[in-house]
Design a protein around this motif. Structure first.
Motif, PDB file in Angstrom:
ATOM      1  N   THR A 207       0.877  -1.174   0.000  1.00  6.60           N
ATOM      2  CA  THR A 207       0.000   0.000   0.000  1.00  6.60           C
ATOM      3  C   THR A 207       0.909   1.217   0.000  1.00  6.60           C
ATOM      4  N   THR A 208       0.513   2.260  -0.747  1.00  2.00           N
ATOM      5  CA  THR A 208       1.322   3.480  -0.745  1.00  2.00           C
ATOM      6  C   THR A 208       0.552   4.593  -0.037  1.00  2.00           C
ATOM      7  N   LEU A 209       1.295   5.406   0.685  1.00  2.53           N
ATOM      8  CA  LEU A 209       0.727   6.561   1.384  1.00  2.53           C
ATOM      9  C   LEU A 209       1.438   7.788   0.820  1.00  2.53           C
ATOM     10  N   VAL A 210       0.698   8.636   0.134  1.00  2.00           N
ATOM     11  CA  VAL A 210       1.288   9.748  -0.624  1.00  2.00           C
ATOM     12  C   VAL A 210       0.796  11.079  -0.065  1.00  2.00           C
ATOM     13  N   CYS A 211       1.699  11.962   0.328  1.00  2.00           N
ATOM     14  CA  CYS A 211       1.303  13.287   0.819  1.00  2.00           C
ATOM     15  C   CYS A 211       2.276  14.337   0.306  1.00  2.00           C
ATOM     16  N   GLY A 212       1.738  15.339  -0.346  1.00  2.00           N
ATOM     17  CA  GLY A 212       2.616  16.394  -0.849  1.00  2.00           C
ATOM     18  C   GLY A 212       1.814  17.376  -1.674  1.00  2.00           C
ATOM     19  N   PRO A 213       2.495  18.354  -2.265  1.00  2.00           N
ATOM     20  CA  PRO A 213       1.793  19.368  -3.054  1.00  2.00           C
ATOM     21  C   PRO A 213       1.097  18.741  -4.266  1.00  2.00           C
ATOM     22  N   PRO A 214       0.000  19.384  -4.765  1.00  2.00           N
ATOM     23  CA  PRO A 214      -0.813  18.802  -5.832  1.00  2.00           C
ATOM     24  C   PRO A 214      -0.036  18.353  -7.067  1.00  2.00           C
ATOM     25  N   LEU A 215       0.964  19.155  -7.492  1.00  2.00           N
ATOM     26  CA  LEU A 215       1.721  18.774  -8.693  1.00  2.00           C
ATOM     27  C   LEU A 215       2.442  17.455  -8.491  1.00  2.00           C
ATOM     28  N   MET A 216       3.094  17.332  -7.322  1.00  2.00           N
ATOM     29  CA  MET A 216       3.806  16.100  -6.987  1.00  2.00           C
ATOM     30  C   MET A 216       2.829  14.937  -6.900  1.00  2.00           C
ATOM     31  N   PHE A 217       1.694  15.205  -6.247  1.00  2.00           N
ATOM     32  CA  PHE A 217       0.683  14.177  -6.015  1.00  2.00           C
ATOM     33  C   PHE A 217       0.229  13.582  -7.347  1.00  2.00           C
ATOM     34  N   ARG A 218      -0.095  14.459  -8.299  1.00  2.00           N
ATOM     35  CA  ARG A 218      -0.579  13.986  -9.608  1.00  2.00           C
ATOM     36  C   ARG A 218       0.486  13.161 -10.325  1.00  2.00           C
ATOM     37  N   ALA A 219       1.732  13.654 -10.286  1.00  2.00           N
ATOM     38  CA  ALA A 219       2.815  12.944 -10.978  1.00  2.00           C
ATOM     39  C   ALA A 219       3.027  11.564 -10.350  1.00  2.00           C
ATOM     40  N   VAL A 220       2.980  11.505  -9.027  1.00  2.00           N
ATOM     41  CA  VAL A 220       3.196  10.223  -8.329  1.00  2.00           C
ATOM     42  C   VAL A 220       2.060   9.247  -8.654  1.00  2.00           C
ATOM     43  N   LEU A 221       0.833   9.752  -8.691  1.00  2.00           N
ATOM     44  CA  LEU A 221      -0.303   8.870  -8.988  1.00  2.00           C
ATOM     45  C   LEU A 221      -0.136   8.198 -10.349  1.00  2.00           C
ATOM     46  N   GLY A 222       0.284   9.001 -11.346  1.00  2.00           N
ATOM     47  CA  GLY A 222       0.475   8.453 -12.687  1.00  2.00           C
ATOM     48  C   GLY A 222       1.516   7.356 -12.680  1.00  2.00           C
ATOM     49  N   ARG A 223       2.608   7.605 -11.977  1.00  2.00           N
ATOM     50  CA  ARG A 223       3.716   6.638 -11.945  1.00  2.00           C
ATOM     51  C   ARG A 223       3.291   5.359 -11.198  1.00  2.00           C
ATOM     52  N   LEU A 224       2.552   5.533 -10.096  1.00  2.00           N
ATOM     53  CA  LEU A 224       2.105   4.369  -9.321  1.00  2.00           C
ATOM     54  C   LEU A 224       1.167   3.501 -10.162  1.00  2.00           C
ATOM     55  N   ALA A 225       0.300   4.169 -10.940  1.00  2.00           N
ATOM     56  CA  ALA A 225      -0.633   3.411 -11.792  1.00  2.00           C
ATOM     57  C   ALA A 225       0.147   2.589 -12.803  1.00  2.00           C
ATOM     58  N   SER A 226       1.209   3.196 -13.377  1.00  2.00           N
ATOM     59  CA  SER A 226       1.981   2.448 -14.385  1.00  2.00           C
ATOM     60  C   SER A 226       2.770   1.308 -13.744  1.00  2.00           C
ATOM     61  N   MET A 227       2.998   1.387 -12.443  1.00  2.00           N
ATOM     62  CA  MET A 227       3.684   0.283 -11.740  1.00  2.00           C
ATOM     63  C   MET A 227       2.698  -0.830 -11.364  1.00  2.00           C
ATOM     64  N   GLY A 228       1.407  -0.570 -11.547  1.00  2.00           N
ATOM     65  CA  GLY A 228       0.415  -1.619 -11.268  1.00  2.00           C
ATOM     66  C   GLY A 228      -0.383  -1.422  -9.995  1.00  2.00           C
TER      67      GLY A 228
END
Ligand SMILES: Cc1cc2nc3c(=O)[nH]c(=O)nc-3n(C[C@H](O)[C@H](O)[C@H](O)COP(=O)(O)OP(=O)(O)OC[C@H]3O[C@@H](n4cnc5c(N)ncnc54)[C@H](O)[C@@H]3O)c2cc1C
Length: 281
Positions: A207-228
């Motif tokens: 499970t991932t727990l992500v907290c940060g500014p919106p730009l970072m958040f969006r970029a991380v979400l995209g990358r996590l989705a591509s990791m499965g």
């Protein structure tokens, strides 16, 4: 027994016991309620927040950055943002502030048991995760691997350095990156998403727990989705301007949900149901 508080908007007095300077903009305030009986009985869960009041500044929600496994003091890690947080940065040991809470839906710690946990944070975003990480370390056998990816603007902006050092010593895989290097920095340079490139997590059990500014958040979400990672495997906390903190005034309304009472912790699957700016773009 502590006296029940009848007015939910009435803050209790808390004393600054210690101030940990994390960087030029962030300090962690170690607080104890002046009423010792209440202080000893106070309990919270990771991800919850307090409403902080300062004279002539009103109130602001601040995440509790300490772990419930170490009761007796409340840690609030505060970034200088506006009037109230600037006033907090003027506090000295022994000063008092007003606190009410704890409020909000916490991280679902029971659901996280036995999971590998991947924490991804930027700047002050590590504050709400600090309590989760220290809680996991205090109950080490109940959780899988712990990985912390932390991004800062520059090396001088890296906050929570003493925590990061302790976590490393306790076997947490801590990886740091900065947007821009300074002389003497030989670590990673780039967005926190670049740290995900070198990871090979066991996605099914993570499970991932992500907290940060919106730009970072969006970029991380995209990358996590591509990791499965599925949307159910991503948890975050939502920041909204709040007034009451308890789901009454609807100031922090998000398309039918209240950030203060339905959150601040949400899964990405829950957020997808709401029209929120953090997922746009
Ligand atoms: C659940 C939760 C947990 C939080 N945890 C933390 C934490 O652990 N540490 C931390 O440092 N901060 C945390 N915050 C953020 C903090 O509450 C805000 O930064 C708060 O506004 C600071 O108050 P202030 O008076 O210092 O700044 P403000 O005067 O409120 O200004 C802060 C920023 O918000 C902008 N702003 C002010 N009013 C509005 C408005 N109505 N609409 C849009 N923008 C506005 C200002 O221009 C400024 O950029 C949290 C917020 C939430 C909701």
């Amino acid at each position: 027994m502590p006296q029940p508080i009848t007015d939910i908007y009435l803050p209790r007095q808390a004393k600054v016991e210690q101030i940990i300077v994390e960087n030029s903009q962030i300090s962690t305030f170690v607080l104890a309620f002046s009423d010792h009986t209440y202080n000893n009985a106070f309990r919270h869960q990771p991800g919850q927040f307090m409403m902080v009041s300062m004279p002539h500044c009103g109130e602001a929600p601040i995440s509790i950055s300490s772990t419930p496994t170490r009761p007796g003091a409340i840690h609030l890690s505060v970034r200088r943002a506006g009037k109230l947080t600037a006033a907090m940065h003027g506090l000295r040991t022994g000063d008092t502030i007003g606190l009410r809470g704890p409020y909000g839906r916490p991280f679902p710690m029971e659901q996280l048991q036995k999971k590998d946990l991947l924490f991804v944070a930027g700047g002050i975003g590590l504050a709400p995760l600090r309590g989760v990480i220290n809680g996991c370390l205090d109950q080490r056998d109940q959780f899988g691997t712990l990985t912390v990816l932390y991004g800062s603007r520059t090396p001088s902006d890296i906050a929570f350095q003493s925590d990061l050092g302790l976590w490393k010593k306790q076997g947490v895989d801590c990886r740091l990156t900065v947007d821009a290097a300074e002389p003497g920095w030989d670590g990673a340079v780039g967005l926190v998403t670049s740290l995900l490139d070198d990871l090979k997590p066991n996605v099914n059990q993570s499970t991932t727990l992500v907290c940060g500014p919106p730009l970072m958040f969006r970029a991380v979400l995209g990358r996590l989705a591509s990791m499965g990672f599925s949307d159910h495997q991503v948890l975050t906390t939502m920041e909204r301007h709040m007034k009451c903190g308890v789901g009454i005034c609807r100031h922090c309304h998000m398309d039918g949900k209240m950030a203060c009472a339905d959150g601040p912790v949400f899964s990405l699957a829950e957020l997808r149901q709401l029209k929120i700016m953090e997922l746009d773009g």
